[in-house]
Design an enzyme around this catalytic site. Structure first.
Site, mmCIF file in Angstrom:
data_model
loop_
_atom_site.group_PDB
_atom_site.id
_atom_site.type_symbol
_atom_site.label_atom_id
_atom_site.label_comp_id
_atom_site.label_asym_id
_atom_site.label_seq_id
_atom_site.Cartn_x
_atom_site.Cartn_y
_atom_site.Cartn_z
ATOM 1 N N PRO A 133 0.834 -1.205 0.000
ATOM 2 C CA PRO A 133 0.000 0.000 0.000
ATOM 3 C C PRO A 133 0.867 1.253 0.000
ATOM 4 C CG PRO A 133 -0.880 -1.612 1.511
ATOM 5 C CD PRO A 133 0.419 -2.173 1.016
ATOM 6 N N CYS A 134 0.496 2.215 -0.831
ATOM 7 C CA CYS A 134 1.422 3.301 -1.132
ATOM 8 C C CYS A 134 1.232 4.553 -0.287
ATOM 9 C CB CYS A 134 1.288 3.683 -2.611
ATOM 10 S SG CYS A 134 -0.379 4.222 -3.065
ATOM 11 N N GLN A 135 0.233 4.598 0.601
ATOM 12 C CA GLN A 135 -0.025 5.840 1.317
ATOM 13 C C GLN A 135 1.178 6.327 2.104
ATOM 14 O OE1 GLN A 135 -1.925 3.171 1.233
ATOM 15 N NE2 GLN A 135 -4.112 3.666 1.115
ATOM 16 N N TYR A 137 4.186 6.213 1.309
ATOM 17 C CA TYR A 137 5.226 6.759 0.452
ATOM 18 C C TYR A 137 4.743 7.942 -0.383
ATOM 19 C CZ TYR A 137 6.995 2.009 1.274
ATOM 20 O OH TYR A 137 7.405 0.829 1.846
ATOM 21 N N SER A 138 3.425 8.146 -0.457
ATOM 22 C CA SER A 138 2.893 9.098 -1.420
ATOM 23 C C SER A 138 3.163 10.534 -1.016
ATOM 24 C CB SER A 138 1.385 8.898 -1.592
ATOM 25 O OG SER A 138 0.685 9.356 -0.456
#
Length: 451
Positions: A133-135, A137-138
Site C-alpha cells: 500500500p502506497c499511502q 510513500y505518497s
C-alpha cells in the site's frame, strides 16, 4: 525452450509463473496473465478485492473449459454467487489468499502457497510481483501527515517491503517487480529507499528503479509510477527491461463512445448501437460476447449539475479548467477558497490521455466529470475501469464505493502487460544461455540467495 524445462519444472499451463503480493483487484496480475504468465497465488487482505480476484480466476477457468456462458449468467444475475462458485473447482479458488500479511501470518500463507506448489508440481517460482500500500510513500499522503494521529515517518507501512522480501527469501524467484508511487524514493528523507536497496541487495538481488507512465504503454491515462525490478545476483542476462513505447491514435471519447449515455442516477446494462472504436476492439477491451456491467452513475443535486455543466463548457470550449472561486456564490458550499480550487475537473475526452484515475472516486465524482454536457454527470465504474484499460469482462465485487476504490488503486492491466512482456524477454534470454550451457555440458547451478 524456457528455463523451467532446464530445471525439469512443471508449471500450470504454458509460460512462467508468478506470485502476486498486495494484489488489490488484480490489475498487475491481469497484465501478467495476458502476457502468458501463470498465477500461483494472489495475496490480498481486502475482502472485496479478494472476491474480485476469485471472480477473475473463475473467468479464466471457464474460458479455458469453454463455458463462459456460466460466467456471463453470473454477471447478468441469473445465477447466484453461491451457485456460481459451487460449479468452480476448489483448485481454481485456492490461488486467492485473503489474509493480512504480517510476521505472524506469513508461516500460514507460506504453507498455503507451498501446498499449491506441491500439488501442481512446481519447483521454481519465476517472478514475484506486487507493491505494498502506497499511502506511506505518497507525496499527497505526506502533505496530509500533520492531520494524522500517526506521523507519516512512523507509519508501519513504511516497512512492508520487509514482508515482500520474506517472500523473496522463501521462494528465490529469478526476478521481481515492485510497483509503487512516485514518492517512494524521497519518503522519510530518502531513508526508506536506501533501506530497501540495502536489504534487497543483502538477500541476493540487484535492483533498479525507473519512472514509468501508463500512457507510454498504450493506456489512455497519465499515471506515473515507480517500477522497481530486481533480479538474482550473478545472472547473465537478467536486468531492467527496455519497454516498447505504444502511443495509440485515438482519444478518450473514442474509448467510451460505445457505452450507453446516462444522466445522473441512471444505469444501463445493455450496450447501445454505437460502434466500438478500433482501440477497444484491438486491445480486447470489449468482445462480441461481453455483458455490460457496472455502468450506473451517481445521483447529483441540481447544484452539482449546474457546476458540472459550467466545467464541461469551459473544457470543451478551449480546454479551460473551472476555478471554484469563479462560481456564483449560490453554487459555492465549501469554506476553503484557497486550496483545491480545481475540485471540479472534466475528463479530457478529446485527448489521447486523461488525468489519473484515483481511489478518491469512491468519495465523490467531482474530479472525474464526463465530458459530454448532455450527460452532465461523473463517470461510472465501468468507464473508470476502461480508462484504466480493464476489459469489460472484468467484474469488480462489492458496493460501488468498494468498486471505485479497487479501480482507482489498480495498476492498468495494459501497462502491466507491457512490463510482463519485458520481464519475459529477459527470462527467455537467461534461459537460452542456460540451455546453451546445458548443451555444452557446462551447467551452472542455480545460485541461492543469502538470508
Amino acid at each position: 525452450m524456457f528455463a523451467q524445462d532446464i530445471q525439469n519444472n512443471k508449471v500450470k499451463g504454458n509460460g512462467y509463473n508468478f506470485i502476486d503480493l498486495f494484489a488489490g483487484a488484480g490489475g498487475l496480475s491481469e497484465g501478467f496473465f495476458q502476457a502468458g504468465f501463470n498465477p500461483i497465488a494472489h495475496v490480498e487482505m481486502n475482502p472485496y478485492a479478494a472476491r474480485t480476484l476469485e471472480t477473475r480466476s473463475c473467468y479464466y477457468y471457464l474460458k479455458k473449459v469453454n463455458n463462459l456462458e456460466l460466467y456471463y449468467d453470473y454477471l447478468r444475475g441469473s445465477v447466484s454467487r453461491e451457485d456460481f462458485i459451487r460449479q468452480i473447482p476448489k483448485e481454481v479458488l485456492k490461488t486467492v489468499i485473503c489474509e493480512i500479511m504480517s510476521k505472524q501470518s506469513l508461516p500460514g500463507i507460506f504453507e498455503k502457497i507451498d501446498t499449491i506448489l506441491r500439488e501442481d508440481g512446481i519447483n521454481q517460482v519465476d517472478v514475484i510481483i506486487g507493491g505494498p500500500p502506497c499511502q506511506a510513500y505518497s507525496l499527497v499522503g505526506r502533505a496530509q501527515s500533520r492531520h494524522m494521529e500517526i506521523p507519516m515517518e512512523q507509519d508501519p507501512r513504511n516497512s512492508l517491503y520487509l514482508l515482500y522480501a520474506d517472500f523473496l527469501k522463501k521462494y528465490n524467484p529469478k526476478m521481481f517487480v515492485f510497483e509503487n508511487v512516485m514518492g517512494i524514493k524521497s519518503a522519510n528523507g530518502g531513508a526508506t529507499w536506501r533501506n530497501i536497496q540495502s536489504y534487497f541487495k543483502r538477500i541476493g538481488y540487484v535492483i533498479d528503479c525507473k519512472e514509468q507512465n501508463s500512457s507510454d504503454f498504450g493506456v489512455l491515462q497519465t499515471r506515473r509510477r515507480m517500477i522497481i525490478v530486481g533480479w538474482r545476483k550473478g545472472s547473465k542476462c537478467l536486468g531492467y527491461p527496455e519497454f516498447d513505447s505504444v502511443i495509440p491514435d485515438t482519444t478518450v471519447n473514442e474509448l467510451l463512445q460505445d457505452l450507453p449515455t446516462l444522466t445522473p442516477g441512471k444505469s444501463k446494462f445493455n450496450y447501445g448501437r454505437t460502434r466500438r472504436s478500433a482501440y477497444v476492439i484491438d486491445n480486447g477491451i470489449r468482445t462480441d460476447i461481453d455483458v455490460l456491467t457496472l455502468h450506473q452513475c451517481r445521483p447529483n443535486t441540481s447544484r452539482d449539475i449546474k457546476i458540472y455543466k459550467r466545467a464541461i463548457q469551459l473544457w470543451n470550449n478551449g480546454h479551460q479548467r473551472l476555478n471554484y472561486n469563479d462560481l456564483p456564490e449560490e453554487l459555492k458550499t465549501h469554506k476553503n477558497r484557497k486550496s483545491f480550487t480545481d475540485r471540479f475537473k472534466v475528463v479530457e475526452g478529446d485527448q489521447q490521455c486523461c488525468h489519473t484515475i484515483l481511489a478518491h472516486l469512491s468519495k465523490d465524482g467531482h474530479y472525474f466529470i464526463h465530458p459530454d454536457i448532455k450527460q452532465h454527470r461523473s463517470i461510472t465504474v465501468r468507464e473508470a475501469a476502461r480508462i484504466q484499460s480493464f476489459p469489460d469482462s472484468y467484474f469488480f465485487e462489492g458496493s460501488r464505493t468498494a468498486q471505485f476504490v479497487q479501480v482507482g488503486n489498480a495498476v492498468p492491466p495494459m501497462m502491466a502487460k507491457g512490463i510482463a512482456l519485458g520481464i519475459a524477454k529477459k527470462l527467455e534470454q537467461e534461459a537460452q544461455i542456460e540451455n546453451d550451457q546445458l548443451a555444452s555440458g557446462a551447467v551452472c547451478p542455480v545460485q541461492k540467495t543469502g538470508t
